[in-house]
Design a protein around this motif. Structure first.
Motif, PDB file in Angstrom:
ATOM      1  N   GLY A 154       0.016 -10.371  -1.463  1.00 42.77           N
ATOM      2  CA  GLY A 154      -0.478  -9.626  -0.490  1.00 42.77           C
ATOM      3  C   GLY A 154      -1.672  -8.839  -0.595  1.00 42.77           C
ATOM      4  O   GLY A 154      -2.347  -8.547  -1.558  1.00 42.77           O
ATOM      5  N   THR A 155      -2.261  -8.046   0.401  1.00 48.46           N
ATOM      6  CA  THR A 155      -3.273  -7.214   0.283  1.00 48.46           C
ATOM      7  C   THR A 155      -3.179  -6.003   0.728  1.00 48.46           C
ATOM      8  O   THR A 155      -2.204  -5.780   1.428  1.00 48.46           O
ATOM      9  CB  THR A 155      -4.443  -7.835   1.128  1.00 48.46           C
ATOM     10  N   VAL A 156      -3.940  -5.067   0.212  1.00 47.52           N
ATOM     11  CA  VAL A 156      -3.809  -3.650   0.749  1.00 47.52           C
ATOM     12  C   VAL A 156      -5.329  -3.117   1.127  1.00 47.52           C
ATOM     13  O   VAL A 156      -6.177  -3.462   0.383  1.00 47.52           O
ATOM     14  CB  VAL A 156      -3.530  -2.530  -0.506  1.00 47.52           C
ATOM     15  N   GLU A 157      -5.477  -2.761   2.435  1.00 46.45           N
ATOM     16  CA  GLU A 157      -6.804  -2.372   2.898  1.00 46.45           C
ATOM     17  C   GLU A 157      -6.619  -1.094   3.618  1.00 46.45           C
ATOM     18  O   GLU A 157      -5.717  -0.919   4.308  1.00 46.45           O
ATOM     19  CB  GLU A 157      -7.179  -3.465   4.045  1.00 46.45           C
ATOM     20  N   GLY A 158      -7.592  -0.140   3.540  1.00 50.82           N
ATOM     21  CA  GLY A 158      -7.635   1.025   4.226  1.00 50.82           C
ATOM     22  C   GLY A 158      -8.718   1.895   3.745  1.00 50.82           C
ATOM     23  O   GLY A 158      -9.500   1.586   2.788  1.00 50.82           O
ATOM     24  N   PRO A 159      -8.876   2.890   4.474  1.00 50.95           N
ATOM     25  CA  PRO A 159      -9.911   3.894   4.219  1.00 50.95           C
ATOM     26  C   PRO A 159      -9.648   4.765   2.992  1.00 50.95           C
ATOM     27  O   PRO A 159     -10.366   5.391   2.402  1.00 50.95           O
ATOM     28  CB  PRO A 159      -9.870   4.863   5.181  1.00 50.95           C
ATOM     29  N   ARG A 160      -8.341   4.799   2.660  1.00 52.14           N
ATOM     30  CA  ARG A 160      -7.832   5.602   1.386  1.00 52.14           C
ATOM     31  C   ARG A 160      -7.228   4.866   0.296  1.00 52.14           C
ATOM     32  O   ARG A 160      -7.139   5.371  -1.218  1.00 52.14           O
ATOM     33  CB  ARG A 160      -6.516   6.756   1.612  1.00 52.14           C
ATOM     34  N   LEU A 161      -7.160   3.576   0.149  1.00 51.93           N
ATOM     35  CA  LEU A 161      -6.612   2.677  -0.732  1.00 51.93           C
ATOM     36  C   LEU A 161      -7.132   1.295  -0.393  1.00 51.93           C
ATOM     37  O   LEU A 161      -6.701   0.792   0.806  1.00 51.93           O
ATOM     38  CB  LEU A 161      -5.091   2.803  -1.039  1.00 51.93           C
ATOM     39  N   LYS A 162      -7.270   0.553  -1.352  1.00 51.45           N
ATOM     40  CA  LYS A 162      -7.650  -1.037  -1.608  1.00 51.45           C
ATOM     41  C   LYS A 162      -7.207  -1.635  -2.767  1.00 51.45           C
ATOM     42  O   LYS A 162      -6.970  -0.882  -3.871  1.00 51.45           O
ATOM     43  CB  LYS A 162      -9.208  -1.197  -1.373  1.00 51.45           C
ATOM     44  N   GLY A 163      -6.717  -2.868  -2.491  1.00 54.09           N
ATOM     45  CA  GLY A 163      -6.124  -3.577  -3.711  1.00 54.09           C
ATOM     46  C   GLY A 163      -5.421  -4.560  -3.314  1.00 54.09           C
ATOM     47  O   GLY A 163      -5.625  -5.293  -2.154  1.00 54.09           O
ATOM     48  N   ARG A 164      -4.381  -5.128  -4.347  1.00 54.82           N
ATOM     49  CA  ARG A 164      -3.478  -6.278  -3.865  1.00 54.82           C
ATOM     50  C   ARG A 164      -2.318  -5.941  -4.299  1.00 54.82           C
ATOM     51  O   ARG A 164      -1.807  -5.084  -5.000  1.00 54.82           O
ATOM     52  CB  ARG A 164      -3.903  -7.366  -4.564  1.00 54.82           C
ATOM     53  N   ILE A 165      -1.138  -6.602  -3.492  1.00 53.28           N
ATOM     54  CA  ILE A 165       0.387  -6.521  -3.820  1.00 53.28           C
ATOM     55  C   ILE A 165       0.677  -7.193  -4.675  1.00 53.28           C
ATOM     56  O   ILE A 165       0.157  -8.764  -4.663  1.00 53.28           O
ATOM     57  CB  ILE A 165       1.059  -6.715  -2.705  1.00 53.28           C
TER      58      ILE A 165
ATOM     59  N   ILE B 211       1.743  -2.357  -6.506  1.00 48.82           N
ATOM     60  CA  ILE B 211       0.270  -2.918  -6.004  1.00 48.82           C
ATOM     61  C   ILE B 211      -0.521  -2.550  -6.974  1.00 48.82           C
ATOM     62  O   ILE B 211      -0.187  -1.610  -8.018  1.00 48.82           O
ATOM     63  CB  ILE B 211      -0.099  -2.160  -4.603  1.00 48.82           C
ATOM     64  N   GLU B 212      -1.595  -3.068  -7.230  1.00 45.29           N
ATOM     65  CA  GLU B 212      -2.675  -2.888  -8.048  1.00 45.29           C
ATOM     66  C   GLU B 212      -4.005  -2.503  -7.008  1.00 45.29           C
ATOM     67  O   GLU B 212      -4.578  -3.376  -6.386  1.00 45.29           O
ATOM     68  CB  GLU B 212      -3.235  -4.055  -8.651  1.00 45.29           C
ATOM     69  N   ALA B 213      -4.417  -1.263  -7.526  1.00 48.21           N
ATOM     70  CA  ALA B 213      -5.705  -0.813  -6.812  1.00 48.21           C
ATOM     71  C   ALA B 213      -6.928  -1.587  -7.170  1.00 48.21           C
ATOM     72  O   ALA B 213      -6.906  -1.985  -8.361  1.00 48.21           O
ATOM     73  CB  ALA B 213      -5.805   0.585  -6.903  1.00 48.21           C
ATOM     74  N   GLU B 214      -8.021  -1.265  -6.753  1.00 47.08           N
ATOM     75  CA  GLU B 214      -9.148  -2.116  -6.809  1.00 47.08           C
ATOM     76  C   GLU B 214      -9.592  -1.601  -8.379  1.00 47.08           C
ATOM     77  O   GLU B 214     -10.287  -2.455  -8.968  1.00 47.08           O
ATOM     78  CB  GLU B 214     -10.417  -1.596  -5.796  1.00 47.08           C
ATOM     79  N   ASP B 215      -9.294  -0.394  -8.902  1.00 45.88           N
ATOM     80  CA  ASP B 215      -9.729   0.306 -10.151  1.00 45.88           C
ATOM     81  C   ASP B 215      -8.927  -0.206 -11.161  1.00 45.88           C
ATOM     82  O   ASP B 215      -9.013   0.101 -12.468  1.00 45.88           O
ATOM     83  CB  ASP B 215      -9.870   1.592 -10.062  1.00 45.88           C
ATOM     84  N   GLY B 216      -7.754  -0.989 -10.683  1.00 38.23           N
ATOM     85  CA  GLY B 216      -6.821  -1.624 -11.943  1.00 38.23           C
ATOM     86  C   GLY B 216      -5.479  -0.830 -11.956  1.00 38.23           C
ATOM     87  O   GLY B 216      -4.671  -1.171 -12.546  1.00 38.23           O
TER      88      GLY B 216
END
Length: 187
Positions: free
Chosen positions: A72-83, A107-112
């Motif tokens: 899945g995906t994580v989108e938002g003003p405070r966190l982005k990444g993938r499930i 989840i894995e944030a965009e920064d790893g």
């Protein structure tokens, strides 16, 4: 000695003067002022991909099932990444149809950064609505109750440490192949 008594009387009266001249106790003063209601700020949206439910059957008088989390995906003003795949939603379905939910995944944030999610909650509604959801239909989320309180386990010294010290509230919707979670921080 008279001066000591006078000083003590003045010191004891000082809080009353500060509270508007009445002799209110600290408890009465606290009760008189209303605490501000918490503020909700949209923090992120999860689109959690799920696999078919695995039924365990009746366990201790409650229907149990496990729903695999496949990504899945994580989108938002405070966190982005993938499930990350590999988590699951462990559900206990009560006789009245209420799903007592406990989802665990990562989840894995965009920064790893890898962040653990523990997400308990409840889903319930009228039996015909729940039957439509179980049949894989897209159902208007306003027709049923689906709320969770996600908690995040994350390194205390990293850029996402705020997740581990903030309370979150989530409103959710169940679809055929995914669950949408709109997650709000409680301020």
């Amino acid at each position: 000695m008279t001066d000591d008594v006078a000083r003590r009387s003045i010191l004891m009266a000082a809080p009353a003067v500060l509270l508007g001249g009445t002799l209110a106790s600290p408890t009465q003063a606290a009760e008189a002022s209303q605490l501000p209601p918490p503020r909700l700020d949209h923090a992120m949206r999860f689109n959690v991909l799920i696999g078919p439910a695995r039924e365990l059957g009746q366990v201790d008088g409650v229907r149990k099932r496990i729903i695999p989390i496949t990504g899945g995906t994580v989108e938002g003003p405070r966190l982005k990444g993938r499930i990350l795949p590999g988590g699951a939603d462990w559900q206990s379905i009560r006789a009245d149809g209420t799903a007592d939910i406990l989802a665990r995944y990562a989840i894995e944030a965009e920064d790893g950064t890898v962040i653990s999610v523990i997400n308990p909650g409840y889903r319930h509604g009228p039996a015909p609505v729940l039957a439509r959801i179980a049949a894989g239909e897209d159902v208007d989320p306003a027709l049923y109750y689906f709320r969770t309180t996600p908690r995040f386990e994350v390194a205390q010294d990293g850029p996402h440490a705020w997740l581990g010290r903030t309370i979150f509230l989530c409103t959710a919707a169940r679809y055929r192949d995914h669950v949408r979670l709109d997650i709000f921080s409680v301020g």
